[in-house]
Design a protein around this motif. Structure first.
Motif, mmCIF file in Angstrom:
data_model
loop_
_atom_site.group_PDB
_atom_site.id
_atom_site.type_symbol
_atom_site.label_atom_id
_atom_site.label_comp_id
_atom_site.label_asym_id
_atom_site.label_seq_id
_atom_site.Cartn_x
_atom_site.Cartn_y
_atom_site.Cartn_z
ATOM 1 N N MET A 1 -12.289 12.092 10.465
ATOM 2 C CA MET A 1 -11.059 11.408 10.780
ATOM 3 C C MET A 1 -10.028 12.431 11.231
ATOM 4 N N SER A 2 -9.146 12.037 12.134
ATOM 5 C CA SER A 2 -8.168 12.989 12.636
ATOM 6 C C SER A 2 -7.126 13.304 11.569
ATOM 7 N N LYS A 3 -6.667 14.529 11.615
ATOM 8 C CA LYS A 3 -5.701 15.002 10.636
ATOM 9 C C LYS A 3 -4.284 14.676 11.120
ATOM 10 N N PRO A 4 -3.430 14.139 10.251
ATOM 11 C CA PRO A 4 -2.058 13.847 10.658
ATOM 12 C C PRO A 4 -1.299 15.139 10.941
ATOM 13 N N SER A 5 -0.354 15.065 11.856
ATOM 14 C CA SER A 5 0.441 16.255 12.167
ATOM 15 C C SER A 5 1.385 16.562 11.007
ATOM 16 N N GLN A 6 1.762 17.818 10.891
ATOM 17 C CA GLN A 6 2.674 18.230 9.826
ATOM 18 C C GLN A 6 4.030 17.550 9.998
ATOM 19 N N ALA A 7 4.453 17.350 11.246
ATOM 20 C CA ALA A 7 5.729 16.677 11.501
ATOM 21 C C ALA A 7 5.696 15.240 10.971
ATOM 22 N N ASP A 8 4.565 14.546 11.182
ATOM 23 C CA ASP A 8 4.433 13.186 10.662
ATOM 24 C C ASP A 8 4.425 13.179 9.138
ATOM 25 N N VAL A 9 3.708 14.122 8.533
ATOM 26 C CA VAL A 9 3.667 14.209 7.075
ATOM 27 C C VAL A 9 5.066 14.452 6.530
ATOM 28 N N ASP A 10 5.801 15.369 7.158
ATOM 29 C CA ASP A 10 7.154 15.685 6.708
ATOM 30 C C ASP A 10 8.100 14.498 6.857
ATOM 31 N N SER A 11 7.948 13.732 7.934
ATOM 32 C CA SER A 11 8.898 12.648 8.184
ATOM 33 C C SER A 11 8.543 11.337 7.485
ATOM 34 N N MET A 12 7.247 11.085 7.230
ATOM 35 C CA MET A 12 6.886 9.777 6.682
ATOM 36 C C MET A 12 6.031 9.829 5.428
ATOM 37 N N GLY A 13 5.598 10.973 5.008
ATOM 38 C CA GLY A 13 4.739 11.082 3.834
ATOM 39 C C GLY A 13 3.281 11.130 4.232
ATOM 40 N N LEU A 14 2.459 11.658 3.351
ATOM 41 C CA LEU A 14 1.047 11.895 3.662
ATOM 42 C C LEU A 14 0.280 10.609 3.941
ATOM 43 N N GLN A 15 0.396 9.609 3.075
ATOM 44 C CA GLN A 15 -0.387 8.380 3.258
ATOM 45 C C GLN A 15 -0.004 7.653 4.543
ATOM 46 N N ALA A 16 1.284 7.545 4.823
ATOM 47 C CA ALA A 16 1.730 6.889 6.052
ATOM 48 C C ALA A 16 1.280 7.670 7.281
ATOM 49 N N ALA A 17 1.296 8.992 7.184
ATOM 50 C CA ALA A 17 0.858 9.825 8.305
ATOM 51 C C ALA A 17 -0.642 9.655 8.545
ATOM 52 N N LYS A 18 -1.432 9.550 7.473
ATOM 53 C CA LYS A 18 -2.872 9.316 7.615
ATOM 54 C C LYS A 18 -3.128 7.958 8.260
ATOM 55 N N SER A 19 -2.377 6.955 7.832
ATOM 56 C CA SER A 19 -2.515 5.620 8.397
ATOM 57 C C SER A 19 -2.186 5.629 9.892
ATOM 58 N N LYS A 20 -1.111 6.307 10.252
ATOM 59 C CA LYS A 20 -0.720 6.409 11.663
ATOM 60 C C LYS A 20 -1.795 7.123 12.474
ATOM 61 N N ALA A 21 -2.371 8.196 11.925
ATOM 62 C CA ALA A 21 -3.423 8.932 12.620
ATOM 63 C C ALA A 21 -4.643 8.037 12.853
ATOM 64 N N THR A 22 -4.999 7.229 11.858
ATOM 65 C CA THR A 22 -6.128 6.313 12.003
ATOM 66 C C THR A 22 -5.819 5.245 13.039
ATOM 67 N N GLN A 23 -4.618 4.696 13.000
ATOM 68 C CA GLN A 23 -4.227 3.687 13.994
ATOM 69 C C GLN A 23 -4.269 4.272 15.399
ATOM 70 N N ASP A 24 -3.785 5.491 15.558
ATOM 71 C CA ASP A 24 -3.816 6.144 16.866
ATOM 72 C C ASP A 24 -5.256 6.341 17.339
ATOM 73 N N LYS A 25 -6.131 6.697 16.426
ATOM 74 C CA LYS A 25 -7.547 6.882 16.745
ATOM 75 C C LYS A 25 -8.162 5.564 17.228
ATOM 76 N N ILE A 26 -7.815 4.468 16.565
ATOM 77 C CA ILE A 26 -8.319 3.146 16.953
ATOM 78 C C ILE A 26 -7.787 2.770 18.333
ATOM 79 N N ILE A 27 -6.498 2.945 18.532
ATOM 80 C CA ILE A 27 -5.889 2.611 19.829
ATOM 81 C C ILE A 27 -6.544 3.421 20.941
ATOM 82 N N ASN A 28 -6.728 4.712 20.725
ATOM 83 C CA ASN A 28 -7.356 5.556 21.744
ATOM 84 C C ASN A 28 -8.787 5.104 22.033
ATOM 85 N N ALA A 29 -9.509 4.685 21.003
ATOM 86 C CA ALA A 29 -10.870 4.183 21.192
ATOM 87 C C ALA A 29 -10.858 2.919 22.041
ATOM 88 N N VAL A 30 -9.957 2.007 21.734
ATOM 89 C CA VAL A 30 -9.880 0.748 22.471
ATOM 90 C C VAL A 30 -9.491 0.997 23.928
#
Length: 91
Positions: A1-30
């Motif tokens: 799974m893709s790793k969330p960026s440090q900027a995302d972790v800093d701005s939204m927290g680790l779990q939200a950043a992981k969720s965003k990274a997964t959503q981005d991965k899904i969108i890119n796949a589609v």
């Protein structure tokens, strides 16, 4: 799974950043599948396989294939607006 960026972790927290990274991965796949084969040919199995996750995880983040398309269109619209707002188009 893709790793969330440090900027995302800093701005939204680790779990939200992981969720965003997964959503981005899904969108890119589609988007990749739509470019290659068209939306109707992008099956749930292909989406999950391309994203490297299960279909259940895809549903957790988006609900359905149609909901993913709505998010793709939403992100595309935002990108389009940002492009038109660029200085080269407004001066």
């Amino acid at each position: 799974m893709s790793k969330p960026s440090q900027a995302d972790v800093d701005s939204m927290g680790l779990q939200a950043a992981k969720s965003k990274a997964t959503q981005d991965k899904i969108i890119n796949a589609v988007v990749g599948l739509i470019k290659e084969k068209g939306f109707s040919a992008a099956s749930s199995a292909q989406i999950a396989k391309r994203a490297g996750i299960t279909w259940g995880a895809v549903q957790h983040h988006f609900g359905s294939k149609e909901d993913i398309l709505e998010e793709v269109l939403h992100r595309s619209h935002i990108k389009f607006q940002e492009t038109l707002s660029a200085k080269r188009f407004t001066t």
